[in-house]
Design a protein around this motif. Structure first.
Motif, mmCIF file in Angstrom:
data_model
loop_
_atom_site.group_PDB
_atom_site.id
_atom_site.type_symbol
_atom_site.label_atom_id
_atom_site.label_comp_id
_atom_site.label_asym_id
_atom_site.label_seq_id
_atom_site.Cartn_x
_atom_site.Cartn_y
_atom_site.Cartn_z
ATOM 1 N N CYS A 1 0.830 -1.214 0.000
ATOM 2 C CA CYS A 1 0.000 0.000 0.000
ATOM 3 C C CYS A 1 0.857 1.253 0.000
ATOM 4 C CB CYS A 1 -0.913 0.006 1.223
ATOM 5 S SG CYS A 1 -2.279 -1.153 1.134
ATOM 6 N N MET A 2 1.995 1.217 0.660
ATOM 7 C CA MET A 2 2.826 2.409 0.762
ATOM 8 C C MET A 2 3.681 2.649 -0.477
ATOM 9 S SD MET A 2 4.050 2.241 4.703
ATOM 10 C CE MET A 2 4.941 3.777 4.618
ATOM 11 N N THR A 3 4.049 1.591 -1.208
ATOM 12 C CA THR A 3 5.004 1.763 -2.304
ATOM 13 C C THR A 3 4.368 1.785 -3.683
ATOM 14 O OG1 THR A 3 5.401 -0.624 -2.381
ATOM 15 C CG2 THR A 3 6.890 0.718 -1.021
ATOM 16 N N LEU B 1 -2.170 2.627 -7.022
ATOM 17 C CA LEU B 1 -3.370 2.233 -6.286
ATOM 18 C C LEU B 1 -4.252 3.445 -6.016
ATOM 19 C CD1 LEU B 1 -1.836 -0.206 -3.663
ATOM 20 C CD2 LEU B 1 -3.066 -0.797 -5.750
ATOM 21 N N ASP B 2 -5.538 3.179 -5.840
ATOM 22 C CA ASP B 2 -6.499 4.233 -5.537
ATOM 23 C C ASP B 2 -6.216 4.791 -4.144
ATOM 24 O OD1 ASP B 2 -8.659 5.905 -5.766
ATOM 25 O OD2 ASP B 2 -10.106 4.383 -5.115
ATOM 26 N N LYS B 3 -6.034 6.085 -4.049
ATOM 27 C CA LYS B 3 -5.626 6.726 -2.787
ATOM 28 C C LYS B 3 -6.690 6.594 -1.697
ATOM 29 C CE LYS B 3 -1.831 8.232 -4.596
ATOM 30 N NZ LYS B 3 -0.653 7.434 -4.435
ATOM 31 N N ALA C 1 -8.355 4.045 3.411
ATOM 32 C CA ALA C 1 -9.313 3.260 4.183
ATOM 33 C C ALA C 1 -8.694 1.968 4.715
ATOM 34 C CB ALA C 1 -10.528 2.931 3.317
ATOM 35 N N ALA C 2 -7.751 1.387 3.976
ATOM 36 C CA ALA C 2 -7.187 0.096 4.364
ATOM 37 C C ALA C 2 -6.057 0.214 5.383
ATOM 38 C CB ALA C 2 -6.683 -0.639 3.129
ATOM 39 N N GLU C 3 -5.273 1.270 5.298
ATOM 40 C CA GLU C 3 -4.090 1.401 6.170
ATOM 41 C C GLU C 3 -4.424 1.374 7.659
ATOM 42 O OE1 GLU C 3 -0.794 4.146 5.741
ATOM 43 O OE2 GLU C 3 -1.090 4.037 3.568
ATOM 44 N N PRO C 4 -5.409 2.124 8.153
ATOM 45 C CA PRO C 4 -5.689 2.068 9.595
ATOM 46 C C PRO C 4 -6.142 0.691 10.063
ATOM 47 C CG PRO C 4 -6.823 3.928 8.585
ATOM 48 C CD PRO C 4 -6.225 3.132 7.493
#
Length: 182
Positions: A68-70, A74-76, A81-84
């Motif tokens: 997700c970070m790199t 991907l859709d921001k 929404a997924a990171e937390p």
């Protein structure tokens, strides 16, 4: 033409290696992460999880977070929404494991609270499909991310932090010719 010309060397092209991912390779990689999903659903609620199972869950969450970070394409909003959810799952896993080891350091039994199980299950529910889709779409990048993640998290505790540029450099530096040998 002069007769005293030296003989020139023959041209020998350098071999170029292109990683090829067979369906067997993809299914073997997917099996590693499907194990984390099964452990989360079956072993965590009953308290039968081993340290290897918990390490598999941790690696799944870390790989999803690294992807997700790199990955810039991907859709921001989906990433926000997924990171937390993934971070909450990782923190719940770490806190619960530390608590279980503090109770019985010699033979810990990994029993989780209901809130911790729900957080971990939510994180794995996000990470599992993401990793499966990544393996289908770009298996080489996913494997490079996995080995870079393993290298960066080796010997670290929960307080380490890397910038996306540092993660990208670690992925680019990591070249895997034959992943099954590692």
């Amino acid at each position: 033409m002069a007769k005293n010309k030296r003989p020139r060397k023959h041209y020998r092209p350098k071999p170029c290696y292109v990683p090829v991912w067979t369906e067997k390779d993809k299914s073997n990689i997917k099996a590693l992460f499907e194990h984390a999903e099964l452990v989360t659903m079956l072993k965590l609620p009953t308290g039968e999880a081993t340290m290897d199972d918990l390490c598999c869950i941790r690696d799944t969450l870390n790989l999803c977070l690294m992807g997700c970070m790199t990955r810039d394409w991907l859709d921001k909003e989906e990433v926000k929404a997924a990171e937390p959810v993934i971070r909450r799952a990782g923190l719940a896993l770490i806190a619960s494991v530390d608590k279980c080891i503090d109770r019985n350091p010699l033979q810990p039994r990994y029993v989780f609270t209901g809130d911790a199980i729900k957080a971990i299950q939510a994180g794995v529910a996000v990470a599992g499909p993401y990793i499966n889709d990544s393996i289908d779409a770009i298996p080489g990048e996913t494997v490079r991310e996995f080995f870079a993640m393993k290298h960066l998290t080796r010997g670290k505790d929960a307080r380490y932090a890397y910038s996306p540029e540092q993660l990208r450099r670690a992925i680019d530096r990591n070249t895997t010719i034959e992943w099954s040998q590692k």
